[in-house]
Design a protein around this motif. Structure first.
Motif, short mmCIF file in Angstrom:
data_model
loop_
_atom_site.label_atom_id
_atom_site.label_comp_id
_atom_site.label_asym_id
_atom_site.label_seq_id
_atom_site.Cartn_x
_atom_site.Cartn_y
_atom_site.Cartn_z
N ALA A 114 0.83 -1.20 0.00
CA ALA A 114 0.00 0.00 0.00
C ALA A 114 0.86 1.25 0.00
O ALA A 114 0.57 2.23 -0.70
N LEU A 115 1.93 1.25 0.75
CA LEU A 115 2.84 2.40 0.78
C LEU A 115 3.52 2.59 -0.57
O LEU A 115 3.72 3.72 -1.03
N ALA A 116 3.89 1.48 -1.18
CA ALA A 116 4.58 1.57 -2.47
C ALA A 116 3.65 2.06 -3.58
O ALA A 116 4.11 2.62 -4.58
N ALA A 117 2.34 1.87 -3.39
CA ALA A 117 1.39 2.26 -4.43
C ALA A 117 0.98 3.73 -4.33
O ALA A 117 0.30 4.24 -5.24
N ILE A 118 1.40 4.39 -3.27
CA ILE A 118 0.97 5.78 -3.07
C ILE A 118 1.48 6.68 -4.18
O ILE A 118 0.73 7.47 -4.78
N ALA A 119 2.75 6.60 -4.49
CA ALA A 119 3.33 7.48 -5.51
C ALA A 119 2.70 7.26 -6.89
O ALA A 119 2.31 8.24 -7.56
N PRO A 120 2.58 6.00 -7.37
CA PRO A 120 1.94 5.81 -8.68
C PRO A 120 0.49 6.31 -8.70
O PRO A 120 0.04 6.87 -9.71
N GLN A 121 -0.25 6.08 -7.60
CA GLN A 121 -1.63 6.52 -7.55
C GLN A 121 -1.73 8.05 -7.63
O GLN A 121 -2.58 8.59 -8.36
N LEU A 122 -0.87 8.71 -6.88
CA LEU A 122 -0.86 10.18 -6.92
C LEU A 122 -0.45 10.67 -8.32
O LEU A 122 -0.99 11.66 -8.83
N GLY A 123 0.52 9.97 -8.93
CA GLY A 123 0.96 10.36 -10.27
C GLY A 123 -0.16 10.22 -11.31
O GLY A 123 -0.37 11.11 -12.15
N MET A 124 -0.89 9.10 -11.25
CA MET A 124 -1.98 8.89 -12.20
C MET A 124 -3.10 9.89 -11.98
O MET A 124 -3.73 10.38 -12.94
N SER A 125 -3.37 10.20 -10.72
CA SER A 125 -4.39 11.20 -10.42
C SER A 125 -3.98 12.57 -10.99
O SER A 125 -4.81 13.30 -11.54
N TYR A 126 -2.72 12.89 -10.85
CA TYR A 126 -2.22 14.16 -11.39
C TYR A 126 -2.33 14.20 -12.91
O TYR A 126 -2.77 15.22 -13.48
N LEU A 127 -1.95 13.11 -13.57
CA LEU A 127 -2.06 13.07 -15.03
C LEU A 127 -3.51 13.23 -15.48
O LEU A 127 -3.79 13.89 -16.49
N GLY A 128 -4.43 12.61 -14.76
CA GLY A 128 -5.84 12.76 -15.09
C GLY A 128 -6.29 14.21 -14.98
O GLY A 128 -7.05 14.70 -15.83
N GLN A 129 -5.84 14.89 -13.96
CA GLN A 129 -6.17 16.30 -13.79
C GLN A 129 -5.60 17.15 -14.93
O GLN A 129 -6.27 18.04 -15.46
N ARG A 130 -4.35 16.86 -15.28
CA ARG A 130 -3.70 17.62 -16.35
C ARG A 130 -4.41 17.40 -17.69
O ARG A 130 -4.60 18.36 -18.47
N GLU A 131 -4.80 16.17 -17.96
CA GLU A 131 -5.49 15.89 -19.21
C GLU A 131 -6.87 16.56 -19.24
O GLU A 131 -7.31 17.04 -20.28
N ALA A 132 -7.55 16.58 -18.10
CA ALA A 132 -8.84 17.26 -18.02
C ALA A 132 -8.67 18.76 -18.24
O ALA A 132 -9.49 19.40 -18.92
N GLN A 133 -7.62 19.31 -17.66
CA GLN A 133 -7.34 20.74 -17.85
C GLN A 133 -7.05 21.04 -19.33
O GLN A 133 -7.51 22.05 -19.87
N GLN A 134 -6.27 20.16 -19.94
CA GLN A 134 -5.94 20.37 -21.34
C GLN A 134 -7.18 20.26 -22.21
O GLN A 134 -7.37 21.04 -23.17
N ALA A 135 -8.06 19.30 -21.92
CA ALA A 135 -9.29 19.16 -22.70
C ALA A 135 -10.19 20.38 -22.53
O ALA A 135 -10.80 20.86 -23.49
#
Length: 226
Positions: A114-135
């Protein structure tokens, strides 16, 4: 031969020629005014739509940039170095450790995963936000560019209408001017026809009386100049 007939015909033809000139002048003025009105209307349309066309055109450079796909690796590399990621990752790790401690699983593999998955999860969430902003930015820029496109299309249609209607007006003006230019010739030909129809001749032979009448007839015709 009756010169009275020629005189009456000449007066009638002269009046007709004068009337034709006046009518042609009025038609020419009306056609010119129509063409000028069409030009003024077209220029008004251009002026009114110019700001929208300029605004739409200004969106194109930004729109071209937004249409490029995100560089996901570069975005993530920048995000993992950001203060935002540091804050969110600490919060997530603290919550996970607290939950594991409460359940007695601090040293378990599930906690480590669970600790190891924190960084990838936060990264994917950030990418989703960036793509939504771009759209969202893309849609707003497209809306602005669409305003410019509509303005350009309307201006082009107005230009086509102006060209067609002005061309018709100028053709009418040209026809009216041609009619006015032909009026003196038509009058002269009418007088000639009236003279010949009344029995006048143009030959050099014949009696003295006939020649005198012919000369008088030609002199009368020569005085009609327009």
């Amino acid at each position: 031969m009756s010169w009275g007939i020629v005189a009456v015909a000449g007066a009638s033809l002269a009046g007709s020629a004068l009337s034709s000139k006046k009518s042609a002048k009025a038609q020419t003025q009306a056609a010119d005014q129509s063409a000028e009105l069409q030009r003024e209307q077209f220029e008004a349309v251009q002026k009114n739509l110019a700001p929208f066309l300029e605004f739409g055109s200004s969106q194109l450079p930004a729109l071209q940039g937004v249409m490029q796909p995100l560089n996901r690796q570069q975005e993530l590399a920048q995000y993992y170095k950001s203060p935002e990621f540091s804050m969110l990752s600490r919060q997530a790790m603290g919550q996970q450790l607290a939950a594991s401690e409460a359940t007695g699983g601090l040293g378990s593999s599930s906690t480590s995963n669970a600790l190891a998955a924190i960084a990838p999860q936060l990264g994917m969430s950030y990418l989703g936000q960036r793509e939504a902003q771009q759209a969202d930015l893309f849609n707003r820029l497209m809306s602005g560019a669409g305003m410019g496109l509509n303005a350009a299309s309307t201006t082009g249609q107005a230009g086509q209408n102006y060209a067609s209607q002005a061309s018709q007006a100028y053709q009418q003006a040209g026809a009216a001017r041609a009619g006015a230019a032909m009026a003196p010739f038509n009058t002269g030909m009418g007088l000639l026809g009236a003279y010949v129809g009344s029995g006048g001749t143009f030959g050099g032979s014949g009696s003295g009386t006939g020649n005198t009448q012919t000369g008088q007839g030609m002199g009368s015709f020569g005085r009609w100049s327009w």
